[in-house]
Write a protein that holds these residues in place. Structure first.
Motif, PDB file in Angstrom:
ATOM      1  N   ALA A 103       0.853  -1.191   0.000  1.00  0.00           N
ATOM      2  CA  ALA A 103       0.000   0.000   0.000  1.00  0.00           C
ATOM      3  C   ALA A 103       0.882   1.232   0.000  1.00  0.00           C
ATOM      4  CB  ALA A 103      -0.931   0.011   1.211  1.00  0.00           C
ATOM      5  N   LEU A 104       0.305   2.322  -0.480  1.00  0.00           N
ATOM      6  CA  LEU A 104       0.941   3.635  -0.464  1.00  0.00           C
ATOM      7  C   LEU A 104       0.102   4.506   0.463  1.00  0.00           C
ATOM      8  CD1 LEU A 104       3.371   4.843  -2.055  1.00  0.00           C
ATOM      9  CD2 LEU A 104       1.694   5.836  -3.617  1.00  0.00           C
ATOM     10  N   LEU A 105       0.744   5.094   1.480  1.00  0.00           N
ATOM     11  CA  LEU A 105       0.046   5.917   2.461  1.00  0.00           C
ATOM     12  C   LEU A 105       0.624   7.326   2.381  1.00  0.00           C
ATOM     13  CD1 LEU A 105       0.807   2.908   4.131  1.00  0.00           C
ATOM     14  CD2 LEU A 105      -1.372   3.703   5.034  1.00  0.00           C
ATOM     15  N   PRO A 179      -3.370  -0.299  -3.281  1.00  0.00           N
ATOM     16  CA  PRO A 179      -4.210   0.682  -2.587  1.00  0.00           C
ATOM     17  C   PRO A 179      -3.435   1.952  -2.242  1.00  0.00           C
ATOM     18  CG  PRO A 179      -4.323  -1.490  -1.537  1.00  0.00           C
ATOM     19  CD  PRO A 179      -3.179  -1.529  -2.494  1.00  0.00           C
ATOM     20  N   ILE A 180      -4.136   3.073  -2.296  1.00  0.00           N
ATOM     21  CA  ILE A 180      -3.585   4.338  -1.818  1.00  0.00           C
ATOM     22  C   ILE A 180      -4.501   4.864  -0.722  1.00  0.00           C
ATOM     23  CG2 ILE A 180      -3.063   6.747  -2.378  1.00  0.00           C
ATOM     24  CD1 ILE A 180      -2.180   5.918  -5.098  1.00  0.00           C
ATOM     25  N   HIS A 181      -3.911   5.174   0.414  1.00  0.00           N
ATOM     26  CA  HIS A 181      -4.665   5.712   1.558  1.00  0.00           C
ATOM     27  C   HIS A 181      -4.101   7.097   1.881  1.00  0.00           C
ATOM     28  CE1 HIS A 181      -6.459   1.799   1.955  1.00  0.00           C
ATOM     29  NE2 HIS A 181      -5.268   1.239   2.098  1.00  0.00           N
ATOM     30  N   ALA A 182      -4.959   8.101   1.795  1.00  0.00           N
ATOM     31  CA  ALA A 182      -4.534   9.484   1.996  1.00  0.00           C
ATOM     32  C   ALA A 182      -5.065  10.019   3.324  1.00  0.00           C
ATOM     33  CB  ALA A 182      -5.016  10.351   0.841  1.00  0.00           C
ATOM     34  N   PHE A 183      -4.328  10.952   3.917  1.00  0.00           N
ATOM     35  CA  PHE A 183      -4.680  11.557   5.205  1.00  0.00           C
ATOM     36  C   PHE A 183      -4.466  13.068   5.092  1.00  0.00           C
ATOM     37  CE2 PHE A 183      -2.814   7.376   5.676  1.00  0.00           C
ATOM     38  CZ  PHE A 183      -3.724   6.695   6.474  1.00  0.00           C
ATOM     39  N   ALA A 184      -5.365  13.832   5.706  1.00  0.00           N
ATOM     40  CA  ALA A 184      -5.276  15.286   5.558  1.00  0.00           C
ATOM     41  C   ALA A 184      -5.849  15.997   6.774  1.00  0.00           C
ATOM     42  CB  ALA A 184      -6.029  15.730   4.297  1.00  0.00           C
ATOM     43  N   GLY A 185      -5.396  17.243   6.969  1.00  0.00           N
ATOM     44  CA  GLY A 185      -5.904  18.082   8.045  1.00  0.00           C
ATOM     45  C   GLY A 185      -6.924  19.072   7.507  1.00  0.00           C
ATOM     46  N   ARG A 186      -8.027  19.239   8.212  1.00  0.00           N
ATOM     47  CA  ARG A 186      -9.107  20.109   7.732  1.00  0.00           C
ATOM     48  C   ARG A 186      -8.688  21.574   7.684  1.00  0.00           C
ATOM     49  NH1 ARG A 186     -12.301  16.327  10.865  1.00  0.00           N
ATOM     50  NH2 ARG A 186     -13.661  15.141   9.444  1.00  0.00           N
ATOM     51  N   GLN A 187      -7.723  21.966   8.510  1.00  0.00           N
ATOM     52  CA  GLN A 187      -7.292  23.363   8.514  1.00  0.00           C
ATOM     53  C   GLN A 187      -6.007  23.579   7.706  1.00  0.00           C
ATOM     54  OE1 GLN A 187      -8.502  21.980  11.790  1.00  0.00           O
ATOM     55  NE2 GLN A 187     -10.387  22.722  10.819  1.00  0.00           N
TER      56      GLN A 187
END
Length: 247
Positions: A103-105, A179-187
């Protein structure tokens, strides 16, 4: 069921940082995950080495230096610049017909097709770079208070901005078969479509998890982020161990 070998999670740092940012994760992730902090030239334990300032050259170095860790069961994680680098590593492995990660995170980074090419065209004078560090909020105050630490950080950041500036997106690449799993901050200042566009890089599963916080949400909400990261790791090989760890 026999015990699975640990999943090697190679972790690439953000611009202006050392791989030591990932060392503490070893205490919080499941025991079947083996954190492999990828130290780049010119920082941390490699402080005496010359910076690599070209994206393709950096990717080639990573693939060569960490070939052993990328032969077994492994995944790639990167934050900000690190996310761009792990995508480049996966593409290079694909082109070389080497084994691909499970996977790529990717965290805190616009998809390669949505990056702003002018983002790194601004000034590289000390004042501009310090303002950038202040805005992103991930630099400890003791760094700003130390002339020596500030100089080391600015030199790293200046070199890493050149790495990012030299990245070229190749639209003709086929989707990655992982699979690619992305993570982000709302601000954070990365817009939703720019994060969602990571889905265009994969022909497999895609997820996008959002957290409160800015560019360094993964530090501001570390426990929640690491729990999400563990859930997104390739559990088809480790499901029983994950359930045992959680239960």
């Amino acid at each position: 069921m026999s015990a699975q070998a640990p999943l090697a999670l190679l972790c690439l740092p953000c611009a202006g940082a050392s791989a030591s940012m990932y060392l503490r994760w070893r205490r919080f992730l499941p025991p079947w995950v083996r954190i492999v902090p990828v130290e780049l030239p010119g920082r941390g334990a490699r402080m005496g080495e010359t910076f690599v300032e070209d994206f393709d050259a950096m990717v080639a170095r990573i693939c060569a230096e960490h070939a052993d860790a990328m032969r077994g069961d492994f995944a790639l994680f990167g934050h900000s610049m690190g996310a761009l680098l792990v995508h480049g590593v996966a593409r290079r492995l694909q082109s070389l017909r080497r084994p691909l990660p499970r996977a790529l995170l990717v965290s805190g980074c616009a998809a390669p097709s949505r990056r702003d090419p002018e983002r790194f065209d601004g000034g590289e004078d000390d004042a501009s770079l310090i303002a950038e560090l202040r805005k992103q909020g991930g630099t400890p105050e003791e760094v700003f208070a130390s002339e020596e630490l500030m100089r080391i950080t600015l030199d790293m950041l200046r070199a890493d901005r050149r790495v990012c500036r030299s990245h070229v997106h190749v639209a003709a690449w086929p989707p990655l078969p992982l699979p690619i799993h992305a993570f982000a901050g709302r601000q954070d200042d990365i817009e939703v479509p720019a994060m969602a566009a990571w889905s265009e890089e994969t022909g497999s599963a895609f997820t996008l998890d959002w957290f409160e916080g800015g560019h360094f949400f993964l530090r501001q909400h570390e426990a929640a982020f690491l729990a999400a990261l563990a859930r997104r790791l390739p559990t088809h090989l480790h499901q029983a161990q994950l359930q045992a760890h959680q239960g």
